[in-house]
Every structure is written in C-alpha cells, then in structure tokens.
Design a protein around this motif. Structure first.
Motif, short mmCIF file in Angstrom:
data_model
loop_
_atom_site.label_atom_id
_atom_site.label_comp_id
_atom_site.label_asym_id
_atom_site.label_seq_id
_atom_site.Cartn_x
_atom_site.Cartn_y
_atom_site.Cartn_z
N LEU A 1 -14.47 9.64 -6.00
CA LEU A 1 -14.85 8.24 -6.19
C LEU A 1 -14.05 7.33 -5.26
CD1 LEU A 1 -15.07 8.16 -10.10
CD2 LEU A 1 -16.96 8.23 -8.46
N MET A 2 -12.78 7.65 -5.06
CA MET A 2 -11.97 6.86 -4.15
C MET A 2 -12.52 6.94 -2.73
SD MET A 2 -9.37 7.34 -1.66
CE MET A 2 -8.57 8.88 -2.09
N ALA A 3 -12.92 8.15 -2.29
CA ALA A 3 -13.48 8.31 -0.95
C ALA A 3 -14.80 7.55 -0.82
CB ALA A 3 -13.69 9.80 -0.65
N ALA A 4 -15.64 7.58 -1.86
CA ALA A 4 -16.91 6.84 -1.83
C ALA A 4 -16.66 5.34 -1.74
CB ALA A 4 -17.74 7.17 -3.07
N TYR B 1 -6.10 3.61 -5.94
CA TYR B 1 -6.80 3.27 -4.70
C TYR B 1 -8.29 3.01 -4.95
CZ TYR B 1 -2.79 4.38 -1.74
OH TYR B 1 -1.58 4.37 -1.13
N LEU B 2 -8.88 3.71 -5.90
CA LEU B 2 -10.27 3.43 -6.28
C LEU B 2 -10.40 2.01 -6.79
CD1 LEU B 2 -13.20 4.12 -7.09
CD2 LEU B 2 -12.28 5.09 -9.21
N LEU C 1 0.83 -1.20 0.00
CA LEU C 1 0.00 0.00 0.00
C LEU C 1 0.87 1.26 0.00
CD1 LEU C 1 -3.06 0.85 0.28
CD2 LEU C 1 -2.57 1.13 2.71
N ILE C 2 1.90 1.28 0.84
CA ILE C 2 2.81 2.43 0.91
C ILE C 2 3.65 2.53 -0.36
CG2 ILE C 2 4.68 3.49 2.23
CD1 ILE C 2 1.96 3.46 3.61
N ALA C 3 4.04 1.39 -0.93
CA ALA C 3 4.84 1.40 -2.15
C ALA C 3 4.09 2.09 -3.28
CB ALA C 3 5.21 -0.03 -2.56
N MET C 4 2.80 1.82 -3.40
CA MET C 4 2.01 2.48 -4.44
C MET C 4 1.88 3.97 -4.16
SD MET C 4 1.28 0.11 -6.57
CE MET C 4 2.92 -0.46 -6.13
N PHE C 5 1.78 4.33 -2.88
CA PHE C 5 1.69 5.74 -2.50
C PHE C 5 2.95 6.50 -2.91
CE2 PHE C 5 2.49 9.08 0.65
CZ PHE C 5 1.34 9.84 0.50
#
Length: 623
Positions: free
Chosen positions: A509-512, A562-563, A459-463
């Motif tokens: 959309l990611m937040a939803a 992330y979406l 997850l952090i690597a993609m960030f």
C-alpha cells in the motif's frame, strides 16, 4: 540513466526472478540428492568402530589433561569445596522486573529472565541462559591459570533475602570462594525493588599470597550468547551489536555481518553493552575497565543470533583487600528508562545523528509518549503523530508547491527567452537571460527545493525511530500482529531475491501511494522542466519498486507511517491546488517581469566599479 538502461535493468531483474523460480529442483531431484548424501554418510561397521576408538582415545587424553590442570587449580582452594563443584546449587534473586538464576559454580548469573516480556513466539524472555554464557575472574597463581567461572563458591549467610517484593526492599546474596591460605574471593549481588539494575561487589581478601608477584591486573571475562527474541532474524541480527563508552564520553559501536570481529581498545571503558534489538545486557564500572578486548560473531547455534565476548582488566594493588563495584543493567532498550540510569546508556538506541537524533529525542519521543498515556491503539497514535508532523510542516509544503506553480506558469515566458538564443554558443547568454527573467518576476528556481530539504530530516527521523521504538514491540494493528516487525499477509513457498519469502501488505500500500504522489508531482513539474519527460519511469515506477523491495522486511509501523504520510500529501496537494489561482499568479508575475529590475546596493556599487575601470582603460589607450 536513460529509458533504455532502466528497462534493461528491470528486464535483468525479472530474468533473475524467473530463473530462480523455474530452476527450483523437483521433488524427485531433492529425494535423489538426499539418497546420495545418505550413501556417502554410510560408513562400514568396522570403519565406524575404528573411528569411535580413535575418538574415545582422544577424549580420554583430553580428560586426563583436564583433570591434571583441575587438580593443580583445586590445590589452591579448600578441598571441601570439590563436592559443591560436582553438585552446584541454584539460587534466585527476584524483583518485580527480573528473575535471576545464580549458580554456586562460578558464583555467576546463569539465567536472566525479564518478567512481563515474551519472545515473538510466546516463550518467556530470557536475555541469556544455558551454555555459552559465563562470567568470572582470570589470573595467574604461580604456574596455574585460574578461571573462577569453573570453581565452586559457597553461599555465605542465609538465603532468606532473595526476593524484593515491595518498595524499599533489596534482594541480596553473597557467594564466596575460599583459598587454602585463608583468603577468599567474594561476590555480593544486590537487586533493588523496581528497575533492571543489579549491583555486584567483588572483594578479594588476603589473596596476595595466591596471586603472582608481578601481577598488576586481573582479567574479568564475560561471554554471552544472545537468543533470538523477535520475528525477523535478519533485522534482529543487524540490530544486535556491541557498544561501549569511555569515561570522557566517547561512544563507539562494533557491528558484525559475516566474519567475527575482534577489537582491542587502548583506553579505559566506562561501560559496555551486549545489545540486542530491543534488550541489552550492560556492565559498568565507575573506575572503568582498562584496555578491554571485545569479540562479536554470528552464533553457530540454531535459535541464537550473536556471540559476545569481553575481556576486561581490573587493577590490583597488592591483593590484600581489593574491592570492585560493578553494575549490570539487564532490561529493555526503552529510551527514557536507559536515560534514567544517568550513565549515557540511551546512546545505544539508534535514533540517528546530529539533527535527526535531536528531532527524535526532543520532539518525536515526547509526543509519542504523551499520546500513549491516553490512547492504547498504537496504530491510532501513529496516525495522530503523522497528522501533527504534516501540520507543522504544512507552511513549508505550501511554499514549495507555490514555488513549483510559479515555475510552471512562467514556462511560456522562459520558452520565449530560449527561442532568442538557439545556438549552442549562446548557452551562457540564454542562462543569464532566463535568470534575469526569474529575478524580475520574483521567482527563485530553488524556492521549491529549500522547503523540501528542511522537511528531509523529519523523514529520516521517522525512518530511524520506528524500527528502534520499543513501544511498538508486539503491538498489533489491523492485520499486523507486531508493528516493530514486518506484516505478512502471504507466505511464499520460495524466496524472491532482494524481496523475501513473504508479502507485506503495508509495504504494498505504501508503494501504491508513492506511485500516486509521484504521478501528481510529475504532472506538476513535467510542463515546467524539459528534462522531466525522460525521468518519467524513474519518478513513477523505479522509486516505488525500490521502496517495495527495501521495506518488505522493515517494521510494519514504518511502512504504515509512510503510507499515511503519502495519503496526507495527496490530500494537501489537492487542497493547495484549489487555493492557488494560476491565472492570477501568472498575471502578477508578468507585471513583475515588465517592471525595470531593482538593483541592490551591492549591484549598484559593482556596476560603478566596472564603469570606472572601463574609463581608466580608455584613458590609458589615449595616452
């Protein structure tokens, strides 16, 4: 934080938003303030004339002092070069990647254009150009301080080899500054075909009579003003910094937010980088630079991001015939291109540290590059990359979900154990009884956490990968015209604190999707944990709101990833839920709990030791 505290924070945030919106000045107030500023700025004609006279006198004094200093310096070099100083010539070194403009004034590169690239606004991409950029030697000659960046150089030889047009070609130019004593300072620039490397050989020939006798070093001064290249100035400024590496491999970064930062390095430096978000100017010396001083500051000129400055020391040995071989890299922060230089330049790409950087270097970048050979749509590449990562991590996801299911179905039995110990004094006994139940049933309370922790580095690597990925720069997908920057579907007429002045649809959309995944997770864990109902607001709304505010200015490629990850997680959860029979799982756990607990060898030895100790105590009491 309890529910009331969270509601209070949200209300305060909404009040701040409303206050900033409803207290905006009206058009009449803006016009009135402008008239007041104009009236204050209006100066009577007589007073203006006096101020102009004073300014003119100061300028004349400054010019006189400058002329005197210039005369003292010019006397050290050939007088015939003064005409070249007034009318400097411009030369160009060109290959298929770079177009470099050089000036006989200072013998330096004044403009570096990266061919084939453009700024976000469509202009030619100039790594540096114009005022605020200089490169030259500084030293003492008697009582005069010489700065070669302001002195006239001459072209040596013809200007016929300035273009490297085919493999094997090398464009080259020699510029020379002649001294009165017969010595000279010479710059030889070479630009091979292909790539972004520029060679510079500095030669000081018979300048020992010119240099001060006790001088052991000459200073190399390099300044650069980085122009804005990308859409989001805020994120570009955060990524624009100064970096360097020592000969023993130590790597350091110098970043700056508000006040200018100056740092003197007490050791040698092998190379230094004036790093922008996606492009860099790197200078390397195989023998290293002695005790450099670096300065980094926010630029005060519109259209520019940061001002870089480096003062580097080059050793001299008498000055009779000194030669320094330097190398520039003027190009993109493309990881594999930087790594191909074999000097550690790739370390300026912010891929994270330790295991996160390892994941990006050896997995993500290679998969991304492989897919880009066959697929032109980077939105589709991100989709395939997300699916591959989710498939690789699926066994951990399944194990985590199964562990949560075990905890959930075992909840009634845990409640029965808790009911046996209602008093607070029995808290330790209650905990021991619950852990014993878990052990007999074969359930680990941490069974769902460990798989999640293993997934966390990905997850952090993609960030770290997506905002630093040069491949995404100016690549469009759906409504996003640049996946390396934010996607704006609505430009707001005002700025919302902590959010910005635009609306990013991918972030929305990611937040939803995050709210949906949080809701599913909450329903799964609420029944098995008594603390979960109090965390409902935090899980369902607080985290998505924070992500919405945080990611609105981030790379749209990251929000898109992330979406997709959240949507795939939802699909995986629904599939796993159908594959696990919770009734059968509960029956198996009840059978396990009904069996006598199996003692490990260690526990058996420990109980035997305790029994032996109790026996000795009893015997001692009898005596």
């Amino acid at each position: 934080m309890d529910k009331k505290s969270i509601i209070g924070i949200v209300l305060i945030f909404l009040i701040v938003l409303g206050f900033s919106y409803f207290n905006r000045p009206s058009d009449e107030e803006v016009a009135r303030a402008q008239r007041q500023r104009d009236s204050v700025a209006a100066v009577p004609a007589t007073q203006e004339a006096e101020q102009l006279a004073i300014a003119q006198q100061k300028a004349n004094d400054s010019l006189a002092a400058s002329a005197e200093s210039s005369h003292a310096t010019d006397s050290l070099f050939l007088a015939s070069d003064s005409l070249a100083a007034q009318q400097p010539a411009e030369l160009y070194l060109v290959n298929d990647n770079l177009s470099l403009q050089l000036s006989t004034k200072g013998g330096q590169i004044t403009t570096a254009q990266l061919r084939g690239f453009h700024t976000y606004y469509g202009d030619s991409l100039l790594l540096f150009h114009g005022q605020g950029n200089s490169f030259g030697l500084q030293f003492w000659a008697g009582n005069s301080h010489v700065s070669t960046a302001e002195l006239p150089f001459r072209l040596v030889g013809s200007a016929s080899d300035l273009v490297a047009s085919k493999p094997g070609d090398t464009a080259r130019v020699t510029l020379r500054l002649q001294t009165q004593q017969g010595g000279y300072l010479e710059y030889l620039y070479t630009l091979p075909y292909g790539g972004y490397s520029v060679g510079l050989q500095i030669r000081m020939y018979q300048m020992d009579a010119l240099l001060a006798a006790n001088q052991r070093y000459v200073d190399l001064s390099w300044t650069m003003r980085s122009p804005q290249q990308e859409r989001g100035l805020k994120k570009e400024a955060e990524a624009t910094l100064l970096a360097y590496q020592t000969p023993n491999g130590d790597f350091e970064e110098i970043n700056q937010k508000d006040e200018p930062v100056t740092k003197k390095v007490e050791t040698k430096v092998e190379w230094l980088a004036f790093k922008e978000q996606f492009f860099s100017a790197i200078l390397r010396a195989p023998v290293g630079f002695e005790q450099p001083t670096f300065t980094l500051a926010s630029s005060d000129r519109q259209g520019y991001v940061k001002d870089f400055s480096a003062l580097l020391m080059l050793p001299i040995d008498g000055g009779k015939n000194e030669t320094y071989s330097l190398e520039f890299y003027l190009g993109p922060n493309l990881y594999k291109s930087l790594k191909a230089q074999e000097h550690g330049y790739e370390r300026i790409v912010p891929l994270g540290s330790w295991i996160v950087r390892w994941i990006n270097k050896y997995i993500v970048i290679n998969v991304f590059d492989f897919l880009s050979r066959y697929i032109t749509s980077y939105g589709l590449i991100i989709l395939i990359l997300t699916v591959l990562i989710k498939l690789v991590l699926f066994p951990l996801t399944f194990k985590s979900y199964k562990s949560q299911a075990k905890m959930r179905v075992l909840k009634p039995m845990v409640d029965e154990v808790n009911a046996k110990y209602p008093r607070k004094e029995d808290a330790m006994k209650k905990q021991q009884a619950v852990m014993a139940l878990y052990k007999r049933a074969g359930v680990s309370p941490m069974g769902g956490c460990l798989p999640m922790l293993i997934q966390f580095p990905f997850l952090i690597a993609m960030f770290r990968f997506f905002p630093a990925s040069f491949e995404l720069r100016q690549k469009s997908f759906l409504w996003a015209d640049d996946l390396s920057s934010y996607d704006s579907v609505l430009q707001l007429p005002f700025n919302i604190p902590f959010y910005g002045d635009h609306v990013s649809l991918f972030t929305l959309l990611m937040a939803a999707s995050l709210i949906t995944t949080s809701l599913i997770s909450y329903k799964q864990t609420a029944s098995s944990s008594p603390q979960m109902p109090g965390m409902k607001f935090m899980m369902l709304y607080m985290m998505p709101i924070m992500m919405l505010l945080w990611f609105n200015d981030y790379s749209s490629g990251l929000s898109y990833y992330y979406l997709l990850a959240n949507l795939i997680t939802i699909a995986q959860t629904l599939v796993i839920r159908r594959t696990i029979d919770e009734k059968a799982l509960l029956a198996r756990l009840q059978q396990n709990a009904a069996k006598p607990p199996k003692k490990s060898g260690f526990m058996a030895r420990l109980e035997k030791m305790q029994q032996e100790q109790q026996r000795r105590v009893q015997q001692s009491k009898k005596r």
